[in-house]
Design a protein around this motif. Structure first.
Motif, short mmCIF file in Angstrom:
data_model
loop_
_atom_site.label_atom_id
_atom_site.label_comp_id
_atom_site.label_asym_id
_atom_site.label_seq_id
_atom_site.Cartn_x
_atom_site.Cartn_y
_atom_site.Cartn_z
N LEU A 150 19.06 18.57 54.27
CA LEU A 150 18.67 17.16 54.41
C LEU A 150 17.75 16.96 55.60
CD1 LEU A 150 19.37 14.30 53.18
CD2 LEU A 150 20.82 14.03 55.18
N TYR A 156 24.40 11.76 53.38
CA TYR A 156 24.21 11.54 54.81
C TYR A 156 25.12 10.39 55.25
CZ TYR A 156 22.03 9.80 59.10
OH TYR A 156 21.82 9.35 60.39
N SER A 215 25.85 15.69 57.38
CA SER A 215 24.67 15.89 56.55
C SER A 215 24.85 17.08 55.62
CB SER A 215 23.43 16.15 57.42
OG SER A 215 23.23 15.11 58.35
N ARG A 264 28.01 11.72 62.43
CA ARG A 264 26.96 12.04 61.46
C ARG A 264 27.35 13.31 60.69
NH1 ARG A 264 22.46 8.77 62.62
NH2 ARG A 264 22.35 8.10 64.80
N ARG A 312 26.12 8.02 58.41
CA ARG A 312 25.91 7.48 59.74
C ARG A 312 27.02 6.46 59.91
NH1 ARG A 312 25.70 3.41 63.45
NH2 ARG A 312 23.89 3.47 64.82
N LYS A 324 20.95 22.54 63.17
CA LYS A 324 19.89 21.56 62.94
C LYS A 324 18.60 22.04 63.59
CE LYS A 324 22.20 17.07 62.43
NZ LYS A 324 23.62 17.35 62.61
N LYS A 350 21.88 14.93 47.89
CA LYS A 350 22.20 15.13 49.31
C LYS A 350 22.94 13.91 49.84
CE LYS A 350 19.58 18.89 49.48
NZ LYS A 350 20.17 20.24 49.61
N LEU A 363 15.91 13.88 57.87
CA LEU A 363 15.84 12.46 58.17
C LEU A 363 14.44 12.10 58.63
CD1 LEU A 363 19.18 11.73 60.07
CD2 LEU A 363 18.63 11.35 57.67
N SER A 404 18.78 19.31 58.72
CA SER A 404 20.06 20.04 58.71
C SER A 404 19.85 21.36 57.98
CB SER A 404 21.14 19.21 58.02
OG SER A 404 21.40 18.03 58.75
#
Length: 315
Positions: free
Chosen positions: A155, A106, A151, A149, A108, A175, A104, A157, A239
């Motif tokens: 995923l 991600y 994702s 962001r 940021r 999401k 996966k 967080l 996500s």
């Protein structure tokens, strides 16, 4: 599962005046629908982002599992050209990978120099800035950062809080967001700003028995939805499909309250940091006492803090 469950309130067509005068002062999460975000919700497809976003190198999190844990760091940091990241993040299985074929991703986004610069999508991705309109629900001089962001599907967080107010704009994808009140911090098994409880839907209550007392606020976000997350509210983001979002953070306290070296917007206010340092020194002093006395005076200190510092306002 946690104890009480509440849906996050959803409102459509909220004006700046309504938000600032009536909703913002309540300090509660809120999903805003029908906000003019520009053409990004329809334009930002995988192909478009890959072409327009370019080959700029970006630092990403790569995890072999869906539940990312910032405490144990069950992920690695890697870099990829932005266009490759977008394409990989949209895949379920990868022909090229770092850890595993179903890893996966991600993103940021960061400032040009993360030690000095804050993230601002308009500066780091200038060819995309014309596609998105930021909701004008705060004063321009309060703006802190806008964080891109991206994702992978599935995923999740870790649960954490931020020290600034923010708007989470769901540009594409879906999401699920679960939030917990700052008043329930004692039930979340915190290490710093993060919760140790990863599986919030099926927690290990033998290990985390108090988690069942935490009140849970939940919402689903689809393209075009904007979630207001007040500062200090804990949030956990899943996500449900490949998605792109933008967080806008702003300083709702006077600027001097914040750590001037903080480029991420997640360092505690300077007064809070000083208070924690003083508390640590007090605890070392208490350690000089025998256990019976240490326990007694620690309880008195807790009562004193509750009396002097806890808010008298009920939620």
């Amino acid at each position: 599962m946690a104890g009480q469950h509440f849906p996050v309130t959803r409102l459509e067509g909220v004006s700046r005046e309504q938000f600032m005068q009536h909703l913002y002062p309540q300090r509660k999460p809120l999903v805003l629908e029908g906000i003019d975000l520009g053409p990004c919700t329809s334009k930002w497809t995988v192909d478009y982002l890959s072409q327009v976003g370019g080959t700029k190198e970006v630092k990403i999190h790569v995890a072999a599992v869906a539940q990312m844990d910032f405490i144990s760091k069950n992920f690695v940091y890697r870099t990829l050209p932005f266009d490759q990241l977008v394409q990989r993040a949209a895949e379920e299985k990868h022909k090229e990978f770092f850890v595993s074929e179903d890893e996966k991703y991600y993103l940021r986004s960061l400032g040009e120099d993360p030690r000095k610069d804050v993230a601002d999508i308009r500066k780091q991705f200038p060819l995309l800035k014309g596609d998105i309109k930021f909701p004008e629900f705060f004063k321009e001089e309060q703006f802190f950062s806008s964080v891109f962001r991206i994702s992978s599907p599935g995923l999740q967080l870790w649960t954490h809080y931020d020290v600034m107010d923010n708007l989470l704009i769901q540009v594409t994808g879906k999401k699920r967001v679960v939030l917990f009140s700052p008043r329930d911090a004692q039930y979340l098994y915190l290490k710093g700003t993060k919760s140790e409880v990863l599986n919030i839907d099926n927690p290990d209550l033998a290990k985390y028995p108090l988690f069942s007392k935490a009140r849970r606020y939940e919402c689903s976000l689809e393209a075009g939805d904007v979630l207001f997350i007040p500062a200090l509210w804990f949030h956990n983001v899943i996500s449900e499909e490949f998605g792109v979002g933008v967080n806008i953070f702003w300083k709702h306290l006077p600027s001097e309250c914040y750590d001037k070296t903080d480029t991420y917007g997640n360092k505690d206010p300077t007064a809070a940091s000083r208070a924690v340092q003083i508390l640590d020194r007090a605890l070392k002093t208490l350690a000089e006492l025998p256990e019976e006395y240490r326990d007694f005076y620690a309880r008195r200190m807790v009562l004193h803090i509750q009396d002097k510092a806890y808010s008298k306002n009920s939620e």
